[in-house]
Design a protein around this motif. Structure first.
Motif, PDB file in Angstrom:
ATOM      1  N   ILE A  45      22.834  19.577   5.139  1.00 40.05           N
ATOM      2  CA  ILE A  45      21.533  19.113   5.600  1.00 40.05           C
ATOM      3  C   ILE A  45      20.918  20.246   6.411  1.00 40.05           C
ATOM      4  O   ILE A  45      21.538  20.738   7.363  1.00 40.05           O
ATOM      5  CB  ILE A  45      21.647  17.837   6.452  1.00 40.05           C
ATOM      6  CG1 ILE A  45      22.264  16.719   5.617  1.00 40.05           C
ATOM      7  CG2 ILE A  45      20.271  17.433   6.988  1.00 40.05           C
ATOM      8  CD1 ILE A  45      22.593  15.479   6.395  1.00 40.05           C
ATOM      9  N   LEU A  88      20.056  18.953   1.296  1.00 39.28           N
ATOM     10  CA  LEU A  88      18.900  18.122   1.648  1.00 39.28           C
ATOM     11  C   LEU A  88      18.155  18.838   2.759  1.00 39.28           C
ATOM     12  O   LEU A  88      18.773  19.277   3.730  1.00 39.28           O
ATOM     13  CB  LEU A  88      19.334  16.744   2.142  1.00 39.28           C
ATOM     14  CG  LEU A  88      20.011  15.810   1.151  1.00 39.28           C
ATOM     15  CD1 LEU A  88      20.364  14.495   1.833  1.00 39.28           C
ATOM     16  CD2 LEU A  88      19.119  15.557  -0.055  1.00 39.28           C
ATOM     17  N   LYS A 119      17.554   8.392   3.910  1.00 39.05           N
ATOM     18  CA  LYS A 119      17.641   9.322   2.772  1.00 39.05           C
ATOM     19  C   LYS A 119      19.039   9.932   2.682  1.00 39.05           C
ATOM     20  O   LYS A 119      19.583  10.101   1.595  1.00 39.05           O
ATOM     21  CB  LYS A 119      16.598  10.430   2.895  1.00 39.05           C
ATOM     22  CG  LYS A 119      15.214   9.995   2.524  1.00 39.05           C
ATOM     23  CD  LYS A 119      14.258  11.175   2.564  1.00 39.05           C
ATOM     24  CE  LYS A 119      12.882  10.778   2.102  1.00 39.05           C
ATOM     25  NZ  LYS A 119      11.965  11.936   2.062  1.00 39.05           N
ATOM     26  N   ILE A 120      19.613  10.244   3.822  1.00 42.02           N
ATOM     27  CA  ILE A 120      20.977  10.802   3.839  1.00 42.02           C
ATOM     28  C   ILE A 120      21.967   9.751   3.338  1.00 42.02           C
ATOM     29  O   ILE A 120      22.820  10.034   2.502  1.00 42.02           O
ATOM     30  CB  ILE A 120      21.344  11.308   5.244  1.00 42.02           C
ATOM     31  CG1 ILE A 120      20.441  12.475   5.633  1.00 42.02           C
ATOM     32  CG2 ILE A 120      22.829  11.706   5.306  1.00 42.02           C
ATOM     33  CD1 ILE A 120      20.512  12.857   7.107  1.00 42.02           C
ATOM     34  N   HIS A 136      21.740   9.395  -0.382  1.00 41.93           N
ATOM     35  CA  HIS A 136      22.396  10.503  -1.083  1.00 41.93           C
ATOM     36  C   HIS A 136      23.911  10.297  -1.087  1.00 41.93           C
ATOM     37  O   HIS A 136      24.565  10.483  -2.114  1.00 41.93           O
ATOM     38  CB  HIS A 136      22.046  11.853  -0.446  1.00 41.93           C
ATOM     39  CG  HIS A 136      22.717  12.975  -1.138  1.00 41.93           C
ATOM     40  ND1 HIS A 136      22.151  13.633  -2.215  1.00 41.93           N
ATOM     41  CD2 HIS A 136      23.916  13.565  -0.946  1.00 41.93           C
ATOM     42  CE1 HIS A 136      22.984  14.554  -2.648  1.00 41.93           C
ATOM     43  NE2 HIS A 136      24.063  14.538  -1.890  1.00 41.93           N
TER      44      HIS A 136
END
Length: 126
Positions: free
Chosen positions: A70, A99, A116-117, A120
Motif C-alpha cells: 500500500i 494499491l 478498499k484494502i 482486495h
C-alpha cells in the motif's frame, strides 16, 4: 491463486535500505500515521509492516502473506508519475500487488480506504 511457498519478504534488500526504513518509520507523515492506526496489530486480520524494505525500495505498508503493498501518494507524486509507474512495475515483477491512495483520501475518507484494502484482501486470499 494459492501460494505454497513465499519468497523472503525483503527480496534481497541491502542493509542501507533497512537503515533508511527505520528512519522513515520514526518520521511518518500524518497520512501514514492515520492509515497505520488502522493497519497495525492485525486489525484487518493480517499483519502489515510499515516502511518495509523490498529490494531497492521502501514501501509504505506491506502484507507479506497477501503480497500486497500500500502506497500513499503526497503532492510530490504529481510530478513523478513515471517513476511511480516504474516502481509499481518492478514490485509487480515480484508478484506483489500495489494499491495507491492519496494523502487526501486517507485524511478525509479513511473508512473508504480501509474498505478498499479489505476488499482486495478478500478478493486475493493468500
Amino acid at each position: 491463486m494459492q501460494r505454497t511457498e513465499l519468497p523472503n519478504m525483503f527480496y534481497g534488500a541491502k542493509r542501507t535500505i533497512f537503515q533508511n526504513a527505520a528512519l522513515l518509520r520514526k518520521n511518518m507523515t500524518l497520512a501514514e500515521k492515520k492509515l497505520w492506526e488502522r493497519l497495525c496489530k492485525n486489525q484487518l486480520g493480517v499483519r502489515f509492516k510499515a516502511q518495509h524494505p523490498i529490494d531497492i525500495f521502501i514501501v509504505d505498508f506491506y502484507c507479506h502473506p497477501h503480497r500486497l503493498v500500500i502506497e500513499i501518494d503526497g503532492k510530490i507524486h504529481l510530478s513523478q508519475k513515471d517513476y511511480d509507474e516504474g516502481r509499481t512495475a518492478e514490485l509487480e515483477r515480484f508478484d506483489i500487488a500495489v494499491l495507491r491512495f492519496t494523502n487526501e483520501e486517507i485524511l478525509h475518507d479513511i473508512d473508504r480506504v480501509v474498505e478498499k484494502i479489505k476488499m482486495h484482501l478478500k478478493q486475493n486470499p493468500c
